[in-house]
Enzyme design. Structure first.
Site, mmCIF file in Angstrom:
data_model
loop_
_atom_site.group_PDB
_atom_site.id
_atom_site.type_symbol
_atom_site.label_atom_id
_atom_site.label_comp_id
_atom_site.label_asym_id
_atom_site.label_seq_id
_atom_site.Cartn_x
_atom_site.Cartn_y
_atom_site.Cartn_z
ATOM 1 N N ASP A 53 0.821 -1.212 0.000
ATOM 2 C CA ASP A 53 0.000 0.000 0.000
ATOM 3 C C ASP A 53 0.861 1.270 0.000
ATOM 4 O O ASP A 53 1.863 1.353 0.707
ATOM 5 C CB ASP A 53 -0.844 -0.031 1.286
ATOM 6 C CG ASP A 53 -1.846 1.105 1.381
ATOM 7 O OD1 ASP A 53 -2.830 1.086 0.635
ATOM 8 O OD2 ASP A 53 -1.639 2.020 2.204
ATOM 9 N N GLU B 78 1.643 -0.349 -4.894
ATOM 10 C CA GLU B 78 0.618 0.656 -5.192
ATOM 11 C C GLU B 78 1.261 2.031 -5.214
ATOM 12 O O GLU B 78 1.636 2.575 -4.179
ATOM 13 C CB GLU B 78 -0.490 0.647 -4.136
ATOM 14 C CG GLU B 78 -1.665 1.512 -4.556
ATOM 15 C CD GLU B 78 -2.277 2.386 -3.462
ATOM 16 O OE1 GLU B 78 -3.391 2.890 -3.666
ATOM 17 O OE2 GLU B 78 -1.640 2.602 -2.417
HETATM 18 C C1 NOJ Z 1 -4.371 3.232 -0.526
HETATM 19 C C2 NOJ Z 1 -5.553 2.365 -0.225
HETATM 20 O O1 NOJ Z 1 -5.934 1.697 -1.391
HETATM 21 C C3 NOJ Z 1 -6.627 3.269 0.318
HETATM 22 O O2 NOJ Z 1 -7.868 2.625 0.414
HETATM 23 C C4 NOJ Z 1 -6.171 3.798 1.642
HETATM 24 O O3 NOJ Z 1 -7.099 4.734 2.131
HETATM 25 C C5 NOJ Z 1 -4.813 4.481 1.523
HETATM 26 N N1 NOJ Z 1 -3.874 3.758 0.704
HETATM 27 C C6 NOJ Z 1 -4.183 4.617 2.879
HETATM 28 O O4 NOJ Z 1 -3.761 3.361 3.339
#
Ligand code: NOJ
Length: 539
Positions: free
Chosen positions: A211, A274
């Protein structure tokens, strides 16, 4: 049961994450087994037939760790357990075993950038300036004249600095104030996170989706972020600033390289990152020697202008910038963005499905998109997402794309026996798995056929990409592998398009079409409105 993973297509010394298709499960919304209105691990386990029937190869399960749920699981208070609302660790092990026994790989969400403010590490850190865990987070004195140490903004609105009254210092949070950022310059933090990776790898998971990786490091000098000259009202407030000093700092690549090295001591695992970045900067996340992410997520289809020329040049740019040997990937939707069918409309969502499943690179499919689920309007009193609560009315809220999976026409769409945590789509009685499964013209049937075709034809899963230009509104390309070529033509418009086809495609037969009655016939000189086809080119 013994583990039966899909055999790679012939001629491919390839990895499962290259020829496979990933399916994202948002566990709160997939299936509820215990009637509390929230999805859980046993719920997922009760729906494995759907995944194997559909033909996906891997599931990525969004977070199910203990969490106060301020950001619906992305605020983790224990990385090595399961939140009781989702089940138990023993239930996770059972689910993992059952998924793998069906040949499905299991990818977990890893959230290294921040914890919950309820994580024991932060509780210690906040307890005293002298606490050994103080430096595990990013603490700073106020600016010389008072106030936050820099102008840095939270992704979810407001300052990214939160004052701790007791110590007079501020801590940094890229997201909610309940999600304090870890200090990745502290080697103990890195070691602790590596232990988390090992914990799950030792249990047998097949990899991680990591993430918010581009947030991992922030400028040590706390330089103010510059103003964004392109900001216009209506955009998310955080876009007033360019995140020069808070994202994508060069040190991130070393941290990812370390995670990858750790994964390399296990067999056949995958590391997916991500990072919402332009292509040129995204490519650095493969690593100089392809030693960082196997797949830095490519989200560019999500924001793309839905027109053939724009898509054609976007794909060309991505293909051209990919480092030698790097494997591409494509994402059409996820739990953070508006649903595909709401972005491009129902007819073009079918075209998009063909695109996702025939482009070169690993596709990731978001739960419910296989039904063409749309954004569900959320009345103000039902809003859950903290982003919408903090920055209301701009259409940024993520609840509409996180509504319960529509399994059947039963009450609550077969998702739960109780009222679900988010409203169910009004159209669930027609738009659901049970009905679409029986309908040869449904989105679900289209996806299943696409995945079957992709699995059956190494051209589609592994082949090279070569653009063709058969008409202004038609996106076209060949996929070539081991002396064979398939072609894909996608009409991005709502009107029929005359085709100027290369000779290899003259008389080519339709292997698959968004309009099933066309399958098995010659493609002819025209694509129907909103039609996408896959063709077998002559040798
Ligand atoms: C990306 C995640 O996909 C999202 O849902 C989240 O709010 C943020 N990162 C913070 O972790």
């Amino acid at each position: 049961m013994s583990t039966q993973f899909a055999t790679p297509p012939p001629g491919a010394a390839d990895h499962w994450w290259q020829h496979g298709v990933v399916y994202q499960i948002y566990p709160l919304s997939f299936a509820d087994s215990n009637g509390d209105g929230q999805g859980d691990l046993e719920g997922i386990r009760s729906r494995l037939d759907h995944l194997t029937w559909l033909g996906v190869d891997a599931v990525w399960i969004s977070p199910f760790y203990p969490s106060p749920m301020k950001d619906f699981g992305y605020d983790v208070s224990d990385y090595c357990d399961v939140d009781p609302r989702f089940g138990t660790l023993a239930e996770f092990d059972t689910l993992l075993g059952d998924l793998q026994a069906r040949g499905l790989r299991v990818i977990l969400d890893l959230i290294p950038n921040h914890t919950s403010d309820q994580h024991p590490w932060f509780r210690e850190s906040v307890s005293s300036i002298k606490n050994p865990k103080r430096d595990w987070y990013i603490w700073r004195d106020p600016a010389p004249g008072g106030g936050p140490p820099s102008n840095w903004a939270s992704e979810f609105g407001g300052s990214a600095w939160q004052l701790d009254q007791a110590s007079g210092q501020y801590y940094y949070h890229a997201f909610l104030k309940e999600q304090p950022d870890l200090n990745w310059r502290n080697p103990e933090v890195r070691r602790a996170m590596h232990d988390v990776l090992r914990f799950w790898l030792d249990r047998g998971v097949d990899g991680f989706r990591v993430d918010a990786i581009h947030h991992l490091f922030k400028d040590e000098e706390l330089r103010d972020n510059p103003q964004n000259p392109d900001f216009v009202p209506g955009m998310s407030p955080r876009r007033q600033l360019i995140r020069r000093f808070t994202t994508d700092l060069p040190e991130v690549h070393d941290a990812v390289r370390e995670m990858r090295a750790l994964l390399a001591s296990y067999d056949n695992r995958v590391l997916i990152g991500e990072a919402w970045l332009p292509f040129d900067r995204l490519m650095a996340y493969y690593g100089d020697n392809l030693d960082c992410f196997h797949l830095p997520f490519n989200f560019h289809l999500i924001g793309a202008r839905w027109e053939a020329p724009a898509l054609r040049s976007m794909i060309a740019e991505y293909e051209a910038l990919l480092p030698r040997g790097a494997w591409p990937n494509w994402v059409l939707g996820n739990h953070d963005r508006s649903r595909l069918a709401s972005r491009v409309g129902d007819a073009q969502a079918r075209v998009a499905a063909v695109l996702l499943c025939t482009l070169r690179g690993t596709p990731t499919l978001y739960y419910g998109d296989e039904l063409g689920m749309r954004d569900v309007p959320i009345p103000p009193e039902a809003v859950q997402d903290p982003y919408e609560k903090n920055v209301p009315g701009l259409g940024l809220g993520r609840d509409p794309a996180r509504t319960p999976m529509q399994w059947s026409a039963a009450p609550h769409a077969g998702f739960s026996s109780a009222r679900p945590w988010l409203p169910i789509a009004a159209d669930y009685a027609h738009c659901n798995v049970a009905i679409q499964k029986e309908d040869p013209r449904s989105m679900l049937t289209l996806y299943r056929s696409l995945l079957a075709l992709r699995h059956a034809r190494p051209t589609l899963s592994l082949g090279d990409y070569e653009a063709i230009d058969p008409a202004a509104h038609v996106l076209g390309y060949y996929r070539a592998h081991a002396g064979r070529r398939d072609a894909v033509l996608l009409n991005l418009s709502g009107s029929p398009q005359k085709l100027a086809l290369p000779s290899a495609l003259a008389g080519a037969h339709v292997l698959l079409s968004t309009h099933p009655e066309r399958a098995g016939r010659p493609v002819g000189a025209e694509l129907l409105a909103d039609e996408a086809v896959v063709l077998a080119a002559s040798e």
